[in-house]
Design an enzyme around this catalytic site. Structure first.
Site, mmCIF file in Angstrom:
data_model
loop_
_atom_site.group_PDB
_atom_site.id
_atom_site.type_symbol
_atom_site.label_atom_id
_atom_site.label_comp_id
_atom_site.label_asym_id
_atom_site.label_seq_id
_atom_site.Cartn_x
_atom_site.Cartn_y
_atom_site.Cartn_z
ATOM 1 N N GLY A 1 45.917 44.612 20.370
ATOM 2 C CA GLY A 1 46.309 43.508 20.925
ATOM 3 C C GLY A 1 47.025 42.511 20.423
ATOM 4 N N GLU B 1 42.351 48.478 16.102
ATOM 5 C CA GLU B 1 43.347 49.279 16.333
ATOM 6 C C GLU B 1 44.584 48.910 16.966
ATOM 7 O OE1 GLU B 1 39.819 51.837 19.242
ATOM 8 O OE2 GLU B 1 41.528 50.604 20.053
ATOM 9 N N PRO B 2 45.302 48.193 16.065
ATOM 10 C CA PRO B 2 46.635 47.654 16.315
ATOM 11 C C PRO B 2 47.776 48.781 16.609
ATOM 12 C CG PRO B 2 46.358 47.702 14.045
ATOM 13 C CD PRO B 2 45.043 48.320 14.585
ATOM 14 N N GLY B 3 48.740 48.539 17.576
ATOM 15 C CA GLY B 3 49.537 49.382 17.932
ATOM 16 C C GLY B 3 50.949 48.666 17.728
ATOM 17 N N ARG B 4 51.143 47.690 18.810
ATOM 18 C CA ARG B 4 52.517 46.850 18.794
ATOM 19 C C ARG B 4 52.737 46.066 17.525
ATOM 20 N NH1 ARG B 4 54.239 45.313 23.604
ATOM 21 N NH2 ARG B 4 51.948 45.711 24.643
ATOM 22 N N CYS C 1 70.097 54.614 38.160
ATOM 23 C CA CYS C 1 70.227 54.337 39.523
ATOM 24 C C CYS C 1 69.083 53.645 40.090
ATOM 25 C CB CYS C 1 70.592 55.584 40.139
ATOM 26 S SG CYS C 1 71.658 56.619 39.372
ATOM 27 N N TYR D 1 55.945 51.111 22.365
ATOM 28 C CA TYR D 1 55.834 51.596 23.909
ATOM 29 C C TYR D 1 57.414 51.647 24.459
ATOM 30 C CZ TYR D 1 51.254 49.977 22.961
ATOM 31 O OH TYR D 1 50.023 49.959 22.525
HETATM 32 C C1 LIG Z 1 42.165 51.472 23.490
HETATM 33 C C2 LIG Z 1 43.425 50.701 23.038
HETATM 34 N N1 LIG Z 1 43.392 50.296 21.644
HETATM 35 C C3 LIG Z 1 44.497 49.820 20.988
HETATM 36 C C4 LIG Z 1 45.602 49.792 22.029
HETATM 37 C C5 LIG Z 1 46.830 49.154 21.155
HETATM 38 O O1 LIG Z 1 47.300 47.853 21.542
HETATM 39 P P1 LIG Z 1 48.483 47.028 20.905
HETATM 40 O O2 LIG Z 1 49.500 47.928 20.881
HETATM 41 O O3 LIG Z 1 48.528 45.772 21.894
HETATM 42 O O4 LIG Z 1 47.800 46.635 19.452
HETATM 43 C C6 LIG Z 1 45.612 50.103 23.214
HETATM 44 C C7 LIG Z 1 46.976 49.395 23.969
HETATM 45 O O5 LIG Z 1 46.750 49.684 25.178
HETATM 46 C C8 LIG Z 1 44.575 50.485 23.862
HETATM 47 O O6 LIG Z 1 44.413 50.826 25.098
#
Ligand SMILES: Cc1ncc(COP(=O)(O)O)c(C=O)c1O
Length: 456
Positions: free
Chosen positions: A268, A310-313, A381, A410
């Protein structure tokens, strides 16, 4: 779907590319008016590989993986970083995640299949999702994944049944909805009470379910999980949620006599999509999370668990950019100037979906100030098909190469073939070399699943 009303008072910021600060990938530089990333000229790369094109600064990507690990391990040795692969997954990034000894969050059978294809160690895989199918659960259990993050009591029953059939005991977490309103866009807020995700704490539902789950055969409840949302700037939301989850775990220990080993605080952390954004750093985030975990474990007399996040972004967004070519210019005096590119909502749905903001520059005029306000619109479109709405840009001409920053998360993972648009290729750049790691789709790919059934 349409664009928001024009921001008639928006002013160009006169910034040149290198003044965009934290929006830039780590190795971005400007040489003779061209933008370079990873030592590679983005204008030449666009010519060679075509546009639209996703480009990742591999050094930045790997640096963020290491920074996350170090930021947590130095403050809290018993910790692990789980890369949330929903942000961006292909085989190349999966291999880097493995190389840096991180864990991997997969949200379904498809993401798991990618992990398996590169021999990612299954004990470091965490399986998420609010409605994993029985088939996906069977595949995950048979593959020997480390943890399944169970989202509901129905799912816990399913996991228990499947694990019994396979003859294994599956380690699981329960995903708790801590009821904390994260300070972010409502579409990407997940930890509040009205959420499809996880066990609600209302009326002590989650707590009661712990008892049911502890009675289920072939599942071993080893942890609790939460994820309060995405693109969060206000770190106090994490502190509040960690208090809730630790208190919950301590109450479980007291009542059921089970002290879970792991607490996973989700992802997050926000990033700078625009030069005005001031997100917390990975170090700030690690400090708050580890301090909160220690503080609340002491307060609730709970032994320090293994801490996971759990970082993604915040791992992949900034290292990634998208290159486009300008095809059409259209000025509507007193309304907007449209700069139409050879991509759009098919490679980046975030702006059309919730008016996300991005910083564009012209890669072949990267040393020039951004003297205009434009809307970089797509070729699809839909009137709402845009990637950057009312943002500053250098004076655009036909054929210019637009570089959109911050598109590493994303975008590819949410991409589509709308209007028959083949997905762009993905190139990793590093030390002056460009490596295509996912090829551009072809028209044949668009029809690869079609079957020539005799219908007439
Ligand atoms: C369960 C879970 N973990 C981790 C993430 C990654 O979040 P972020 O990309 O904001 O770090 C998400 C994103 O929706 C998620 O649903």
């Amino acid at each position: 779907m349409s664009l928001p009303a024009p921001k008639l008072d928006a002013q160009p910021d006169e910034r040149t590319t290198m003044e965009l600060g934290e929006c830039l990938p780590m190795t971005a530089e400007v040489i003779d008016s061209h933008l370079y990333i990873g030592g590679v000229d983005m204008v030449e790369l666009a010519k060679d590989a075509g546009t639209a094109l996703y480009v990742y600064d591999q050094a930045d990507l790997e640096h963020r993986m290491e920074t996350y690990r170090e930021a947590f391990r130095t403050r809290y040795p018993n910790s692990d970083i789980i890369y949330a692969s929903k942000a961006f997954l292909n085989k190349a990034v999966c291999r880097l995640v493995n190389k840096h000894d991180l864990c991997l969050d997969v949200s379904g059978g498809g993401e798991l299949a990618v992990a398996r294809a590169v021999d990612f160690p299954m004990e470091r895989v965490f399986v998420h999702g609010n409605n994993k199918t029985s088939q996906e659960l069977s595949e995950a259990i048979a593959a020997g994944v480390g943890r399944i993050v169970v989202d509901s009591r129905i799912e816990a029953t399913r996991v228990s049944q499947i694990a019994s059939e396979v003859g294994v005991t599956q380690d699981i977490y329960m995903r708790i909805t801590p009821g904390v309103e994260a300070d972010t866009h409502e579409y990407i807020r997940t930890g509040c009470e009205d959420s499809k995700f996880g066990f609600t704490m209302r009326e002590d539902f989650a707590f009661k379910c712990v008892g049911d789950i502890l009675d289920m055969p072939n599942v071993n409840l080893v942890g609790f999980h939460m994820h309060i949302g995405s693109q969060i700037f206000a770190l106090h939301s994490f502190d509040e949620a960690i208090k809730v989850i630790v208190e919950f775990a301590a109450r479980v220990k007291e009542t059921y006599g089970v002290e879970v080993e792991d607490i996973d605080v989700g992802g997050g952390l926000g990033i700078a999509y625009t030069a005005e954004d001031k997100p917390a750093t990975i170090d700030d985030f690690a400090q708050v999370v580890t301090d909160s975990m220690k503080k609340y474990c002491a307060e609730y007399n709970f032994k320090l668990p293994r801490l996971l996040c759990e970082p993604g972004r915040s791992m992949v967004a900034v290292p990634g950019v998208t290159l486009y070519t300008v095809g059409i210019l259209k000025t509507l005096p007193g309304i907007r100037k449209y700069v139409a590119i050879d991509g759009g909502m098919s490679d980046n749905i975030r702006t059309a979906l919730y008016h996300a903001e991005y910083e564009p520059v012209i890669a072949n005029k990267a040393n020039q100030p951004r003297t205009e306000i434009v809307t970089v619109c797509g070729k699809h479109c839909e009137s709402g098909d845009a990637v950057a709405i009312d943002r500053p840009l250098q004076h655009p001409d036909l054929g210019d190469i637009i570089c959109m920053f911050g598109t590493g998360a994303y975008c590819y993972s949410m991409s589509s073939n709308y209007n028959g648009q083949p997905r762009p290729g993905i190139v990793f750049v590093k030390d002056g070399q460009a490596r295509m790691v996912t090829r551009r789709e072809t028209y044949d790919d668009l029809m690869a699943c079609d079957i020539d059934a005799d219908l007439l």
